[in-house]
Write a protein that holds these residues in place. Structure first.
Motif, PDB file in Angstrom:
ATOM      1  N   GLU A  51      33.812  42.168  36.771  1.00 20.65           N
ATOM      2  CA  GLU A  51      33.446  43.524  36.076  1.00 20.65           C
ATOM      3  C   GLU A  51      33.717  44.599  37.319  1.00 20.65           C
ATOM      4  O   GLU A  51      34.535  45.662  36.920  1.00 20.65           O
ATOM      5  CB  GLU A  51      32.337  43.844  35.880  1.00 20.65           C
ATOM      6  N   ARG A  52      33.451  44.465  38.430  1.00 15.72           N
ATOM      7  CA  ARG A  52      33.506  45.332  39.681  1.00 15.72           C
ATOM      8  C   ARG A  52      34.961  45.008  40.474  1.00 15.72           C
ATOM      9  O   ARG A  52      35.117  46.128  41.381  1.00 15.72           O
ATOM     10  CB  ARG A  52      32.556  45.401  40.579  1.00 15.72           C
ATOM     11  N   GLY A  53      35.611  43.925  40.234  1.00 19.08           N
ATOM     12  CA  GLY A  53      36.927  43.886  41.087  1.00 19.08           C
ATOM     13  C   GLY A  53      36.496  43.398  42.221  1.00 19.08           C
ATOM     14  O   GLY A  53      37.279  43.709  43.369  1.00 19.08           O
ATOM     15  N   ASP A  59      38.859  42.519  35.926  1.00 17.73           N
ATOM     16  CA  ASP A  59      39.084  42.109  34.286  1.00 17.73           C
ATOM     17  C   ASP A  59      37.908  42.016  33.602  1.00 17.73           C
ATOM     18  O   ASP A  59      36.911  41.255  33.565  1.00 17.73           O
ATOM     19  CB  ASP A  59      39.308  40.788  34.500  1.00 17.73           C
ATOM     20  N   TYR A  60      37.665  43.111  32.814  1.00 16.74           N
ATOM     21  CA  TYR A  60      36.493  43.293  31.914  1.00 16.74           C
ATOM     22  C   TYR A  60      36.274  41.981  30.768  1.00 16.74           C
ATOM     23  O   TYR A  60      35.188  41.633  30.531  1.00 16.74           O
ATOM     24  CB  TYR A  60      36.461  44.645  31.030  1.00 16.74           C
ATOM     25  N   ARG A  65      33.361  37.295  29.054  1.00 19.25           N
ATOM     26  CA  ARG A  65      33.498  35.966  28.625  1.00 19.25           C
ATOM     27  C   ARG A  65      32.481  35.173  29.422  1.00 19.25           C
ATOM     28  O   ARG A  65      31.733  34.177  28.945  1.00 19.25           O
ATOM     29  CB  ARG A  65      34.756  35.145  28.924  1.00 19.25           C
ATOM     30  N   LEU A  66      32.345  35.636  30.822  1.00 15.67           N
ATOM     31  CA  LEU A  66      31.367  34.654  31.591  1.00 15.67           C
ATOM     32  C   LEU A  66      29.833  35.296  31.328  1.00 15.67           C
ATOM     33  O   LEU A  66      28.895  34.236  31.289  1.00 15.67           O
ATOM     34  CB  LEU A  66      31.782  35.122  33.193  1.00 15.67           C
ATOM     35  N   TYR A  67      29.696  36.579  31.054  1.00 19.18           N
ATOM     36  CA  TYR A  67      28.410  37.019  30.751  1.00 19.18           C
ATOM     37  C   TYR A  67      27.911  36.272  29.481  1.00 19.18           C
ATOM     38  O   TYR A  67      26.703  36.049  29.392  1.00 19.18           O
ATOM     39  CB  TYR A  67      28.356  38.577  30.402  1.00 19.18           C
TER      40      TYR A  67
END
Length: 381
Positions: A51-53, A59-60, A65-67
């Motif tokens: 999310e923060r790079g 890559d949002y 997907r991971l969240y």
């Protein structure tokens, strides 16, 4: 706990140590290994890095997907993070209902951040039916856990009497709890309470102290208000130069009030070198954000040809935008343009209508002009 779980936990710990050292590349590699073994905390942490790079390209979609993987295992922080992605439309289509669903799952586990976020959704009626009582309940649960945003929000509920009886003293108590932890918005709000003498003894000095604490953290509203205090010499020694300094810091952040105020300083040559052109530039920035005072001032600059080429039609356009917001000075100014036929087709009836709108708000010039129209029998029966 099986051997694979033990291994994943050990890898995750090593990843966390790398993250704390700022070695994001190594942290990502380790979190990825642990996440692949189903470690929910690592899935959440790796999602945060996407999310923060950090250590990877931002890559949002991959973050979501991971969240999701972690959230489906009941990981409260991941559920909250996934809710935020739905609320903001990052990596998924914006969906307030889905955001609230995930916030609720995390809030049910007592996660303060999710309780605060869900409270905000209830306060605004986003994804759920607006319910100030429920918003207050959720803010209170999070605030009691020390969540500074919720403490500040709880203060606004007490201040506005939304979801709970209005109580300025209680509002100040919650603002102070958050402000003492360095939360800039609460510091600004507490400054407002001191300036207005609501819930605390009125004190411009104390208001300035809190505005300054928020301003140095970059809070644009506090910067603008601190500028106003310097301009008026309230709570601090009067200084147009210092006022301009704070207005400028807020203006560059896009604060419309500060842009307008700084424009007025340039127009009058107070604290800065006089420049009608710079005043117009600043008025326009604020006017484009629907700041009524800036629209009025920009109209005046066009009407008088200061800083811009004189253009009565453009003057009327800006006066009208401010007048439509109920600005009495703009209603009066536009009425005068109709009375004289400058930039618009002359119309005594429209002039009187505008003078009356402004006069009913107590505008003395409009009352004078309306009286003159009655005396001359123009535009009235």
């Amino acid at each position: 706990m099986d051997a694979n779980a033990d291994e994943a936990t050990d890898i995750a710990r090593e990843g966390h140590r790398a993250y704390e050292r700022g070695d994001y590349t190594k942290a990502c590699r380790l979190y990825r290994l642990a996440a692949g073994q189903g470690d929910a905390e690592s899935q959440n942490k790796l999602g945060l890095m996407y999310e923060r790079g950090l250590g990877v390209g931002q890559d949002y979609a991959e973050a979501c997907r991971l969240y999701q993987l972690a959230a489906d295992q009941g990981h409260a922080r991941a559920q909250c993070n996934l809710g935020l992605m739905y609320e903001r439309g990052h990596g998924v289509g914006q969906d307030y209902v889905e955001a609230c669903r995930w916030y609720q799952k995390a809030a049910n586990q007592g996660y303060a951040r999710a309780q605060c976020n869900l409270g905000f959704m209830y306060e605004k009626g986003c994804g759920v039916e607006q319910d100030h009582t429920e918003a207050y309940r959720l803010f209170r649960k999070a605030a009691d856990q020390g969540h500074v945003g919720a403490q500040c929000n709880l203060g606004t509920m007490y201040e506005g009497g939304r979801g709970v009886g209005r109580d300025y003293v209680e509002a100040c108590r919650w603002y102070r709890r958050a402000a003492d932890q360095g939360f800039a918005r609460a510091q600004f709000n507490l400054g407002l309470m001191y300036e207005g003498g609501r819930g605390v003894k009125q004190s411009d000095v104390e208001a300035c102290r809190w505005y300054r604490r928020a301003a140095v953290q970059g809070n644009a509203d506090a910067q603008c208000n601190l500028g106003l205090m310097y301009e008026g010499g309230r709570g601090v020694g009067q200084s147009d130069v210092e006022a301009c300094r704070w207005y400028r810091r807020a203006a560059v952040q896009g604060n419309a009030d500060a842009q307008c105020n700084l424009g007025l300083m340039y127009e009058g040559g107070r604290g800065v070198g006089q420049s009608d052109a710079e005043a117009c530039r600043l008025f326009r920035l604020a006017a484009d954000q629907d700041n009524a005072l800036a629209q009025l001032n920009l109209g005046t600059m066009y009407g008088e040809g200061r800083g811009v080429e004189q253009d009565h039609r453009e003057a009327c356009r800006w006066y009208r935008r401010a007048a439509d917001q109920g600005d009495a000075d703009a209603q009066c100014a536009l009425g005068l343009m109709y009375k004289m036929g400058l930039g618009v087709e002359r119309s005594d009836a429209e002039a009187c209508r505008l003078f009356r709108l402004a006069a009913d708000q107590g505008n003395a010039l409009a009352q004078l002009n309306l009286g003159a129209m009655y005396g001359e029998g123009r535009g009235v029966e």
